[in-house]
Design a protein around this motif. Structure first.
Motif, PDB file in Angstrom:
ATOM      1  N   TYR A 122       0.848  -1.201   0.000  1.00  0.00           N
ATOM      2  CA  TYR A 122       0.000   0.000   0.000  1.00  0.00           C
ATOM      3  C   TYR A 122       0.881   1.248   0.000  1.00  0.00           C
ATOM      4  CZ  TYR A 122      -3.860   3.035   1.713  1.00  0.00           C
ATOM      5  OH  TYR A 122      -4.809   4.015   1.880  1.00  0.00           O
ATOM      6  N   ILE A 123       1.871   1.287   0.886  1.00  0.00           N
ATOM      7  CA  ILE A 123       2.767   2.445   1.004  1.00  0.00           C
ATOM      8  C   ILE A 123       3.563   2.653  -0.282  1.00  0.00           C
ATOM      9  CG2 ILE A 123       4.817   3.309   2.227  1.00  0.00           C
ATOM     10  CD1 ILE A 123       3.675   1.933   4.760  1.00  0.00           C
ATOM     11  N   ASP A 124       3.851   1.575  -0.967  1.00  0.00           N
ATOM     12  CA  ASP A 124       4.582   1.674  -2.235  1.00  0.00           C
ATOM     13  C   ASP A 124       3.691   2.224  -3.348  1.00  0.00           C
ATOM     14  OD1 ASP A 124       6.871   1.063  -4.041  1.00  0.00           O
ATOM     15  OD2 ASP A 124       5.454  -0.378  -4.889  1.00  0.00           O
ATOM     16  N   HIS A 125       2.425   1.825  -3.370  1.00  0.00           N
ATOM     17  CA  HIS A 125       1.518   2.216  -4.455  1.00  0.00           C
ATOM     18  C   HIS A 125       0.917   3.605  -4.267  1.00  0.00           C
ATOM     19  CE1 HIS A 125       1.046  -1.379  -7.047  1.00  0.00           C
ATOM     20  NE2 HIS A 125       1.471  -2.027  -5.977  1.00  0.00           N
ATOM     21  N   ALA A 126       0.643   4.001  -3.028  1.00  0.00           N
ATOM     22  CA  ALA A 126      -0.108   5.235  -2.774  1.00  0.00           C
ATOM     23  C   ALA A 126       0.510   6.482  -3.419  1.00  0.00           C
ATOM     24  CB  ALA A 126      -0.291   5.443  -1.278  1.00  0.00           C
ATOM     25  N   PRO A 127       1.827   6.719  -3.298  1.00  0.00           N
ATOM     26  CA  PRO A 127       2.397   7.940  -3.903  1.00  0.00           C
ATOM     27  C   PRO A 127       2.343   7.943  -5.432  1.00  0.00           C
ATOM     28  CG  PRO A 127       3.878   6.993  -2.247  1.00  0.00           C
ATOM     29  CD  PRO A 127       2.847   5.962  -2.550  1.00  0.00           C
ATOM     30  N   LYS A 128       2.121   6.781  -6.022  1.00  0.00           N
ATOM     31  CA  LYS A 128       2.098   6.673  -7.487  1.00  0.00           C
ATOM     32  C   LYS A 128       0.664   6.653  -8.035  1.00  0.00           C
ATOM     33  CE  LYS A 128       4.612   2.925  -7.193  1.00  0.00           C
ATOM     34  NZ  LYS A 128       5.455   1.740  -7.510  1.00  0.00           N
TER      35      LYS A 128
END
Length: 260
Positions: free
Chosen positions: A25-31
């Motif tokens: 989730y933390i990896d995808h959210a900023p993108k």
């Protein structure tokens, strides 16, 4: 027939998987890629969708429950003003699942998916599910939407009402603009902001008329600039800062209309 182990035991057995999902989730959210995460899962390991939601509702969201301290800590992450980060206007009084619990049970207790919000924004968001990069809401933890002015206020021809719309800062990507527009439209912020600005505009008409008559337009402008600075320090894209920008941008005509 062998009985299922206690929910606590089964939940502990998937703790590592829940942590892995959180990191994803933390990896995808900023993108703007949260729509790519799996949804509508029946179970995670031996814990069903309904049981995952039950862990949140019964063991985290209820006062005096074992996990309520985590719920309480998340509720104070927005600082002293305690304003809903979705609308920037109303006090928050609940936690919203950014990705709805009904469709994304794997993130039902994930702290970065839990957003302090007002009941109205929570209700408007409801179970909306992003299907592309363009229809996410602004994520208070991952999106820097406060460093740029993207909400515009416009005074009408009678100088008695205000309308609101979005604009695109020059450095924004099309995805950022689409995300902001989706957020603005789905939460009905134009209508909300126009309602709040009506009383403020009426009060300012009286103040500005008196101030201009006694001290002149330069002092009036200084007064408005200080009001704008104070509003910007709280939220540059809520209703108040754009209102004062609009008044300042048309100040001579605005004051002339007040004197007629």
């Amino acid at each position: 027939m062998q009985s299922q182990p206690d929910l606590k035991v089964r939940f502990e057995s998937i703790a590592q998987e829940i942590n892995t999902r959180e990191n994803t989730y933390i990896d995808h959210a900023p993108k703007y890629d949260l729509h790519l995460l799996p949804k509508d899962e029946v179970a995670i390991g031996s814990v069903t969708n309904k049981e995952l939601v039950k862990v949140y509702t019964d063991r985290m969201a209820k006062e005096k429950a074992a996990g309520y301290s985590i719920y309480s800590r998340i509720m104070v992450t927005q600082g002293d003003l305690k304003m809903c980060p979705y609308c920037g206007t109303r006090p928050f009084n609940t936690l919203d699942h950014f990705l709805p619990e009904s469709r994304y049970p794997a993130y039902v207790v994930t702290p970065c998916n839990l957003i302090p919000s007002c009941s109205e924004c929570n209700k408007e968001k409801h179970a909306d599910v992003p299907s592309s990069q363009n229809d996410h809401y602004i994520h208070p933890y991952f999106d820097d939407d406060t460093s740029s002015e993207w909400v515009i206020a416009e005074l009408d021809a009678t100088w008695s009402a205000v309308s609101y719309r979005t604009t695109s800062p020059t450095h924004w990507s099309p995805e950022q603009l689409a995300r902001a527009q989706h957020h603005f439209d789905q939460l009905k912020l134009a209508e909300l902001y126009a309602t709040y600005s009506a009383d403020e505009l009426a009060c300012q008409k009286l103040t500005l008329t008196s101030l201009t008559e006694t001290a002149g337009i330069d002092i009036t402008r200084l007064h408005l600039e200080k009001q704008l600075e104070a509003a910007r320090s709280i939220n540059v894209n809520s209703w108040k800062a754009p209102l004062y920008r609009a008044i300042l941008n048309s100040l001579p005509d605005f004051l002339e209309a007040l004197s007629d």
